[in-house]
Scaffold this motif. Structure first.
Motif, PDB file in Angstrom:
ATOM      1  N   SER A  33       0.844  -1.185   0.000  1.00 17.50           N
ATOM      2  CA  SER A  33       0.000   0.000   0.000  1.00 17.50           C
ATOM      3  C   SER A  33       0.887   1.245   0.000  1.00 17.50           C
ATOM      4  O   SER A  33       1.688   1.440   0.912  1.00 17.50           O
ATOM      5  CB  SER A  33      -0.905   0.002   1.239  1.00 17.50           C
ATOM      6  OG  SER A  33      -1.646   1.201   1.312  1.00 17.50           O
ATOM      7  N   ASN A  62      -2.583   5.797  -3.019  1.00 18.14           N
ATOM      8  CA  ASN A  62      -3.636   6.617  -2.425  1.00 18.14           C
ATOM      9  C   ASN A  62      -3.076   8.037  -2.311  1.00 18.14           C
ATOM     10  O   ASN A  62      -1.928   8.218  -1.920  1.00 18.14           O
ATOM     11  CB  ASN A  62      -4.004   6.116  -1.030  1.00 18.14           C
ATOM     12  CG  ASN A  62      -4.493   4.678  -1.049  1.00 18.14           C
ATOM     13  OD1 ASN A  62      -5.519   4.373  -1.634  1.00 18.14           O
ATOM     14  ND2 ASN A  62      -3.749   3.790  -0.407  1.00 18.14           N
ATOM     15  N   PRO A 111      -2.162   0.375   7.556  1.00 17.50           N
ATOM     16  CA  PRO A 111      -2.842  -0.144   6.367  1.00 17.50           C
ATOM     17  C   PRO A 111      -3.330  -1.562   6.620  1.00 17.50           C
ATOM     18  O   PRO A 111      -2.611  -2.395   7.167  1.00 17.50           O
ATOM     19  CB  PRO A 111      -1.758  -0.092   5.283  1.00 17.50           C
ATOM     20  CG  PRO A 111      -0.469  -0.122   6.033  1.00 17.50           C
ATOM     21  CD  PRO A 111      -0.722   0.582   7.334  1.00 17.50           C
ATOM     22  N   THR A 114      -4.977  -3.939   0.755  1.00 18.06           N
ATOM     23  CA  THR A 114      -4.740  -3.277  -0.525  1.00 18.06           C
ATOM     24  C   THR A 114      -5.317  -4.156  -1.629  1.00 18.06           C
ATOM     25  O   THR A 114      -5.712  -5.297  -1.395  1.00 18.06           O
ATOM     26  CB  THR A 114      -3.242  -3.005  -0.746  1.00 18.06           C
ATOM     27  OG1 THR A 114      -3.084  -2.172  -1.895  1.00 18.06           O
ATOM     28  CG2 THR A 114      -2.469  -4.300  -0.935  1.00 18.06           C
ATOM     29  N   ASN A 115      -5.375  -3.629  -2.849  1.00 15.67           N
ATOM     30  CA  ASN A 115      -5.995  -4.341  -3.977  1.00 15.67           C
ATOM     31  C   ASN A 115      -7.401  -4.808  -3.616  1.00 15.67           C
ATOM     32  O   ASN A 115      -7.785  -5.959  -3.840  1.00 15.67           O
ATOM     33  CB  ASN A 115      -5.138  -5.539  -4.396  1.00 15.67           C
ATOM     34  CG  ASN A 115      -3.772  -5.137  -4.903  1.00 15.67           C
ATOM     35  OD1 ASN A 115      -3.593  -4.041  -5.434  1.00 15.67           O
ATOM     36  ND2 ASN A 115      -2.793  -6.003  -4.741  1.00 15.67           N
ATOM     37  N   ASP A 135      -7.463   1.647  -0.696  1.00 17.59           N
ATOM     38  CA  ASP A 135      -6.960   0.755   0.349  1.00 17.59           C
ATOM     39  C   ASP A 135      -7.763   0.963   1.636  1.00 17.59           C
ATOM     40  O   ASP A 135      -8.233   2.065   1.923  1.00 17.59           O
ATOM     41  CB  ASP A 135      -5.482   1.029   0.630  1.00 17.59           C
ATOM     42  CG  ASP A 135      -4.589   0.626  -0.535  1.00 17.59           C
ATOM     43  OD1 ASP A 135      -5.069  -0.098  -1.419  1.00 17.59           O
ATOM     44  OD2 ASP A 135      -3.418   1.048  -0.554  1.00 17.59           O
TER      45      ASP A 135
END
Length: 301
Positions: A33, A62, A111, A114-115, A135
């Protein structure tokens, strides 16, 4: 890095697009991320180019936009944050910088996924907002709005990549699913209107005027084409073609010196950069503390 920032004085012009292109050109691992932080007064006229560039690179980062200054370009800052699936931070006074930097730090230091992808099984889904998911961060949930046709029966499937590997969760939709959440209709309409407005900004013109107006009237929402105020329009200038154009002087924003005048590029110099420096210092301090913690753990092990 801290010493460099402390001795730095902002000047020159805001070269926003070249800076973003350089950031996106940096390689990124697929399952990592990455966060891009944009700190500027936004004294530029490249909204369309900036929105388009950020949207085209959604899978790479992001984007969090910090607007600094007493007359910050909120439209640019908020538009970039939406296009990059991030959050806008507006700082009109340097004393606000530490608080906003702390809010940002809490948001990005954890985080989670992600994805991220949302798919739907057995549901005839349409008009999903947002179309691309950001994310998942520890201090920022991801909210998806959408509609479905027919019977309320199926599954919502959430997938992503976490620190320990692939993540997958299914939420079943059936007769027990609540149907009394009337506010969701208005929230969906707000996001839809904002998405269409951003797209109109990218393309220029009024290509989505009718759709935005229809949504505003149907859901009783304020848009750039609908209003809650009745206006009695009276034409004061019956011959506008005979009008004379004049250059009207305007006062500079608070904290901006006269050095902002006369730039040779299509953007103007930054104002007092104290707020921006405080934000960057706070972020660098966070990174330094994290590095020290990692070093201590390795030493203990």
């Amino acid at each position: 890095a801290l010493a460099t920032i402390q001795n730095y004085a902002g000047s020159g012009s805001t070269e926003l697009i070249p800076a973003l292109r350089r950031v996106y050109a940096e390689p990124k691992e697929e399952n990592v991320s990455r966060t891009v932080v944009l700190v500027t007064d936004g004294y530029v006229t490249v909204e369309r180019e900036a929105f388009e560039l950020v949207r085209k690179n959604l899978s790479k980062a992001n984007v969090f936009a910090f607007g600094i200054g007493s007359s910050v370009n909120r439209s640019l800052m908020e538009g970039i944050a939406r296009a990059g699936m991030g959050e806008p931070f507006i700082i009109t006074d340097p004393v606000q910088a530490p608080e906003q930097a702390a809010r940002f730090r809490h948001m990005v230091e954890s985080p989670v996924l992600t994805n991220v992808k949302a798919t739907f099984g057995g549901l005839d889904v349409y008009d999903v907002e947002p179309q691309a998911l950001p994310d998942v961060l520890g201090e920022r949930p991801v909210i998806v709005f959408g509609k479905w046709r027919g019977e309320a029966k199926g599954r919502v499937i959430i997938e992503g990549q976490g620190a320990s590997g692939p993540y997958r969760q299914e939420v079943r939709i059936d007769g027990n699913t609540r149907q009394d959440t009337a506010a969701l209709r208005t929230l969906w309409a707000r996001h839809r209107i904002q998405s269409l407005s951003d797209q109109e900004t990218l393309e220029g013109g009024t290509a989505f005027k009718e759709r935005i107006t229809e949504l505003g009237l149907k859901y009783s929402l304020l848009t750039q084409y609908t209003s809650f105020i009745a206006v009695d329009k009276v034409v004061r200038n019956v011959a506008p073609q005979d009008s004379v154009d004049v250059n009207q002087p305007l006062p500079l924003p608070q904290g901006v010196s006269e050095l902002a005048l006369g730039a040779e590029v299509p953007s103007t110099p930054e104002p007092e950069s104290l707020g921006a420096i405080v934000v960057v210092l706070s972020m660098l301090a966070m990174l330094r503390r994290r590095a020290r913690r990692n070093d201590a753990r390795r030493f203990t092990a």
